[in-house]
Design a protein around this motif. Structure first.
Motif, PDB file in Angstrom:
ATOM      1  N   ALA A 123      -6.175   6.817  -6.732  1.00 38.52           N
ATOM      2  CA  ALA A 123      -6.129   5.471  -6.160  1.00 38.52           C
ATOM      3  C   ALA A 123      -6.309   4.424  -7.237  1.00 38.52           C
ATOM      4  O   ALA A 123      -6.695   4.734  -8.370  1.00 38.52           O
ATOM      5  CB  ALA A 123      -7.222   5.325  -5.103  1.00 38.52           C
ATOM      6  N   GLY A 129      -7.834  -2.253  -5.227  1.00 36.02           N
ATOM      7  CA  GLY A 129      -7.250  -2.786  -3.986  1.00 36.02           C
ATOM      8  C   GLY A 129      -7.092  -1.716  -2.922  1.00 36.02           C
ATOM      9  O   GLY A 129      -6.966  -2.028  -1.738  1.00 36.02           O
ATOM     10  N   ASP A 130      -7.099  -0.451  -3.314  1.00 39.02           N
ATOM     11  CA  ASP A 130      -6.927   0.629  -2.337  1.00 39.02           C
ATOM     12  C   ASP A 130      -8.222   0.864  -1.549  1.00 39.02           C
ATOM     13  O   ASP A 130      -9.308   0.532  -2.000  1.00 39.02           O
ATOM     14  CB  ASP A 130      -6.538   1.935  -3.037  1.00 39.02           C
ATOM     15  CG  ASP A 130      -5.106   1.905  -3.543  1.00 39.02           C
ATOM     16  OD1 ASP A 130      -4.297   1.130  -2.984  1.00 39.02           O
ATOM     17  OD2 ASP A 130      -4.797   2.628  -4.506  1.00 39.02           O
ATOM     18  N   THR A 131      -8.044   1.471  -0.366  1.00 36.47           N
ATOM     19  CA  THR A 131      -9.185   1.778   0.491  1.00 36.47           C
ATOM     20  C   THR A 131      -9.475   3.282   0.442  1.00 36.47           C
ATOM     21  O   THR A 131      -8.557   4.097   0.472  1.00 36.47           O
ATOM     22  CB  THR A 131      -8.873   1.347   1.937  1.00 36.47           C
ATOM     23  OG1 THR A 131      -8.649  -0.066   1.932  1.00 36.47           O
ATOM     24  CG2 THR A 131     -10.035   1.658   2.865  1.00 36.47           C
ATOM     25  N   MET A 135     -12.083  -0.768  -5.579  1.00 34.36           N
ATOM     26  CA  MET A 135     -11.610  -0.116  -4.343  1.00 34.36           C
ATOM     27  C   MET A 135     -12.535  -0.485  -3.190  1.00 34.36           C
ATOM     28  O   MET A 135     -13.673  -0.877  -3.388  1.00 34.36           O
ATOM     29  CB  MET A 135     -11.596   1.400  -4.523  1.00 34.36           C
ATOM     30  CG  MET A 135     -10.687   1.857  -5.657  1.00 34.36           C
ATOM     31  SD  MET A 135     -10.750   3.656  -5.904  1.00 34.36           S
ATOM     32  CE  MET A 135      -9.922   3.795  -7.507  1.00 34.36           C
ATOM     33  N   TYR A 139      -5.727   1.826   9.965  1.00 38.94           N
ATOM     34  CA  TYR A 139      -5.739   0.957   8.788  1.00 38.94           C
ATOM     35  C   TYR A 139      -4.653   1.223   7.748  1.00 38.94           C
ATOM     36  O   TYR A 139      -4.413   0.393   6.903  1.00 38.94           O
ATOM     37  CB  TYR A 139      -7.116   0.991   8.116  1.00 38.94           C
ATOM     38  CG  TYR A 139      -8.192   0.396   8.988  1.00 38.94           C
ATOM     39  CD1 TYR A 139      -8.247  -0.985   9.185  1.00 38.94           C
ATOM     40  CD2 TYR A 139      -9.115   1.193   9.651  1.00 38.94           C
ATOM     41  CE1 TYR A 139      -9.211  -1.541  10.003  1.00 38.94           C
ATOM     42  CE2 TYR A 139     -10.083   0.646  10.466  1.00 38.94           C
ATOM     43  CZ  TYR A 139     -10.130  -0.718  10.645  1.00 38.94           C
ATOM     44  OH  TYR A 139     -11.079  -1.266  11.452  1.00 38.94           O
ATOM     45  N   GLY A 140      -3.973   2.369   7.773  1.00 37.73           N
ATOM     46  CA  GLY A 140      -2.997   2.648   6.711  1.00 37.73           C
ATOM     47  C   GLY A 140      -3.685   2.473   5.364  1.00 37.73           C
ATOM     48  O   GLY A 140      -4.894   2.340   5.289  1.00 37.73           O
ATOM     49  N   ASN A 141      -2.925   2.461   4.310  1.00 36.04           N
ATOM     50  CA  ASN A 141      -3.443   2.178   2.948  1.00 36.04           C
ATOM     51  C   ASN A 141      -4.741   2.914   2.577  1.00 36.04           C
ATOM     52  O   ASN A 141      -5.435   2.509   1.655  1.00 36.04           O
ATOM     53  CB  ASN A 141      -3.650   0.662   2.736  1.00 36.04           C
ATOM     54  CG  ASN A 141      -3.769   0.337   1.237  1.00 36.04           C
ATOM     55  OD1 ASN A 141      -3.185   1.035   0.412  1.00 36.04           O
ATOM     56  ND2 ASN A 141      -4.534  -0.687   0.886  1.00 36.04           N
ATOM     57  N   ILE A 142      -5.119   3.951   3.313  1.00 33.38           N
ATOM     58  CA  ILE A 142      -6.274   4.747   2.895  1.00 33.38           C
ATOM     59  C   ILE A 142      -5.763   5.794   1.926  1.00 33.38           C
ATOM     60  O   ILE A 142      -4.872   6.564   2.242  1.00 33.38           O
ATOM     61  CB  ILE A 142      -6.973   5.398   4.109  1.00 33.38           C
ATOM     62  CG1 ILE A 142      -7.513   4.293   5.023  1.00 33.38           C
ATOM     63  CG2 ILE A 142      -8.108   6.320   3.659  1.00 33.38           C
ATOM     64  CD1 ILE A 142      -8.241   4.797   6.241  1.00 33.38           C
ATOM     65  N   LYS A 143      -6.328   5.796   0.708  1.00 36.25           N
ATOM     66  CA  LYS A 143      -5.762   6.609  -0.354  1.00 36.25           C
ATOM     67  C   LYS A 143      -6.472   7.938  -0.555  1.00 36.25           C
ATOM     68  O   LYS A 143      -5.955   8.814  -1.248  1.00 36.25           O
ATOM     69  CB  LYS A 143      -5.752   5.812  -1.665  1.00 36.25           C
ATOM     70  CG  LYS A 143      -4.681   4.734  -1.714  1.00 36.25           C
ATOM     71  CD  LYS A 143      -3.272   5.333  -1.641  1.00 36.25           C
ATOM     72  CE  LYS A 143      -2.180   4.299  -1.469  1.00 36.25           C
ATOM     73  NZ  LYS A 143      -2.070   3.353  -2.569  1.00 36.25           N
TER      74      LYS A 143
END
Lengths: 477, 477
Positions: A194, A197-199, A219, A244-248
């Motif tokens: 990740a 900015g990533d979650t 993060m 939430y999407g964008n969960i890395k």
């Protein structure tokens, strides 16, 4: 272990298993002597040791009776109320909170410090380690002055790979990267999968060091509801990913979670590993405590279930081998090449001397003996401390006494602010960790994490009494 | 040092200073015996030693004469052609290039490896270090099993703070953070002052480890024209800051720059420190080699000129004390609190045992003796290697022989691709570093960095001859 302690163990085990229950009469001194072929003094020592440990009570002219453990009256920590992860928009920065906490703790240097997760030095095999270190210096002094092999010393990597093999993980020595403790491994794992900015999904509550690392890497931590008994909820994780999407990635401590102390059941581990595979969600396993689980069959890892390289495994020898050596290691799964490169640009390779010393000990039969002893001591300390907490803490306190490890998670009555308790206790020379630092969503304000890595002494009992007294005072408002 | 070597030193110094020049007749054996009150065998050894070192030539029946150094025929590396920094838009990623280079080097494990910047283990005080390590283990075995103090062991921090004081830097022990080598210090310094997307000014050429670290942190390197003789150009830096904005820091190796080997003149250091103060541009000083400068008065640091906390000082003991101990330290200037916090979340504290061992040695008189010996050996090795390069490398080769340190920067004729030379040499068992990895703007494709940290042997001379032969072949096309 002296004979009287082995005998005490025998009966304590029966009490724990429910074979003997509160109110049962213990065999008399004479019975013990006859049944176990021991001397009068051993029989007496056995009963006194069990009485001191809070297992028995002496009734005048009647003998010893199994005591109602005080902590049986204490209820376990409550389950999370919902499966819905808190919207990260509500998060607060954790940095300032944690930095303030660390600074306060350091400035006060409490006489009895139960805030960390480190065991007392005397719980470790200091002489054996010293001998191994001396041997390494005598046999290979050039290790001090030679450039180091990338990724770690081969013998050490082989030693940990062999133990991993016995724990059901097939990680070859050349797939091991040696790190400066687990915290470096976690940093590398996060950076491998990740970016800023990533979650990242984490357990709630979770170790403040992870929250801090995430914030420093830019993060965001998304806290997933986690049972204090069975660990992170796969349902809640799936829901969060879909919301939430964008969960890395997700970071999980499956065994002896910090701070909860829970061990995920095998079925939950299976489910989690399969779910992450399906979602193509990298699963970062943080394993610092597994070998400290009670008994001699440590619980299994998530990595042992990994079929696709989706699990990044991060291990620490810090609590298990020796806190002064700061050795960790990792396998990056399908990100292993990237992990190797990041480690190189981060801190280069670890010193070989420490690794050679550790490998010498780990490969010897003495290592398992040390672990058995360590587990046993931790268990005794934990039980004794739980009894004191049950005796001294205010009505309504809930407690998880974990099946292993170094910490206990205590839920105080809701009106008590544990930050306040932390500060008042510190002023009296007692250190604990307030619950609020284990979350960046303003939860756990009435929780405490208490270390049980120290031998139970009169002073320690006194410290818990002080904590209880402050708790009563705060509960009264 | 044996008498004959001291005597040889005496005359070599005179040759270097120009008191004796090429073609001058050396005193005869008889003269030496009389003038210096030495034995026949010492006088003979002196002359032979100087002849072997390439300082003298024997002419039959006439005696020994000061020789024209072959490298006097070789010209220095050229100055940069412009003060304008290359637009970062033209940059290429450095990762892949560096990773490929490291992998190739590792896979080949060349018999003669001149690619690193590490000295041979025998150049270090292995016995003294071993004794200090044993002492630490005997006196304080509990260091192995105890949790470590934040930021480093106090005695070690004091030892490095005292040496810093003697070098004109006022950094108190509690303002020192101990790190895993200089590379961790650099990572922490960069993260303290900048974030992903930011641009960092660096020297050109610069150490590939820095370029790699920057890329991993999501930062961009802006290469500032740097003189191979006087270091980074303040004019060029100022121009770049005015042109590009968004430059968050500059990283400089003022002494024995890697790979150039140059030492910035004092006036240039003054100017740079003042300029960065004016521009409020954080100045990160990377100091890994200062103590390896020829002579016994190491060049001064940028940090010693710092009045406002604008200089972050990063030091390494890796090349100086021992490559196997991986000790570095830093002071974060006005970002020191942030540096401490980042170190904690990154790798926690360093092992104390290594620090106690190092402190023992550093605080002893033996440390300065070790440094004097190390400098002298490096100087001899460097001079011998320079002579061989001058003898074997193709016409048009330019060379900087630095006044200290471990590396030499060689400019080959422009038509030679040093990547190709690197690969061909590796196939013959000789490792070097190709120039292209010291830049991410596709420059330095006909440069080499060659390590002079190894004792000069017949095999090493042979390896340089091989490099020369490959160079001739490539020059011929």
């Amino acid at each position: 272990m002296p004979l009287y302690r082995r005998l005490a163990e025998h009966y304590q085990g029966a009490i724990q298993a429910g074979t003997l229950v509160a109110g049962d009469r213990m065999p008399s001194v004479r019975d013990l002597m006859r049944q176990h072929q021991v001397s009068l003094s051993t029989a007496l020592q056995t009963l006194r040791h069990m009485e001191e440990g809070g297992w028995l009570e002496a009734r005048p002219r009647s003998g010893y009776f199994v005591r109602q453990p005080r902590r049986s009256a204490i209820r376990p920590v409550q389950e999370p109320k919902s499966l819905i992860a808190i919207d990260p928009a509500q998060y607060v920065g954790i940095h300032e909170k944690v930095s303030k906490y660390i600074a306060q703790r350091q400035a006060s240097a409490p006489a009895i410090d139960l805030s960390g997760m480190t065991c007392a030095p005397e719980l470790y095999a200091v002489d054996t380690l010293k001998q191994a270190a001396m041997r390494a210096l005598r046999d290979r002094p050039e290790l001090l002055t030679s450039a180091m092999p990338h990724n770690g010393n081969h013998t050490f990597r082989q030693a940990v790979a062999r133990r991993a093999l016995n724990a059901g993980m097939r990680i070859d020595a050349d797939e091991v990267v040696v790190t400066h403790g687990c915290i470096e491994a976690l940093n590398l794992a996060l950076r491998a999968v990740a970016g800023p900015g990533d979650t990242i999904a984490v357990e709630s509550p979770t170790y403040f060091g992870l929250l801090q690392a995430l914030e420093n890497l830019g993060m965001k931590a998304l806290e997933i509801p986690t049972s204090p008994h069975t660990g992170i909820s796969s349902e809640a994780l799936e829901l969060a990913v879909r919301t939430y999407g964008n969960i890395k990635a997700v970071v999980v401590v499956p065994n002896l979670q910090n701070p909860l102390g829970c061990i995920m059941p095998d079925a939950s581990k299976d489910k989690l590993v399969r779910l992450c595979e399906e979602l193509r969600l990298p699963l970062i396993e943080d394993d610092a405590y597994t070998e400290l689980a009670d008994g001699n069959a440590p619980p299994s890892s998530l990595k042992s279930r990994d079929r696709s390289g989706n699990v990044i495994y991060c291990a620490s020898l810090n609590k298990v081998l020796a806190p002064g050596m700061r050795l960790g290691w990792m396998n990056g799964g399908r990100w292993h090449e990237r992990v190797k490169m990041l480690k190189f640009t981060h801190t280069r390779a670890n010193e070989e001397w420490t690794q050679v010393t550790a490998a010498d000990f780990i490969a010897s039969p003495g290592y398992d003996r040390h672990l058995r002893r360590l587990r046993q001591l931790l268990k005794e300390q934990r039980e004794r401390m739980a009894e004191s907490i049950a005796a001294y803490f205010p009505e309504g306190t809930r407690l998880n006494v974990p099946n292993g490890g170094v910490g206990m998670w205590v839920e105080l009555p809701a009106q008590i602010c544990s930050q306040q308790l932390f500060e008042l206790a510190l002023a009296e020379g007692v250190g604990v960790s307030p619950g609020a630092i284990f979350s960046n969503s303003n939860r756990y304000g009435h929780f405490l994490r208490i270390c049980c890595g120290h031998p139970f002494t009169r002073e320690l009992d006194q410290a818990l009494r002080q904590l209880g007294r402050i708790g009563h005072m705060l509960a009264a408002g």
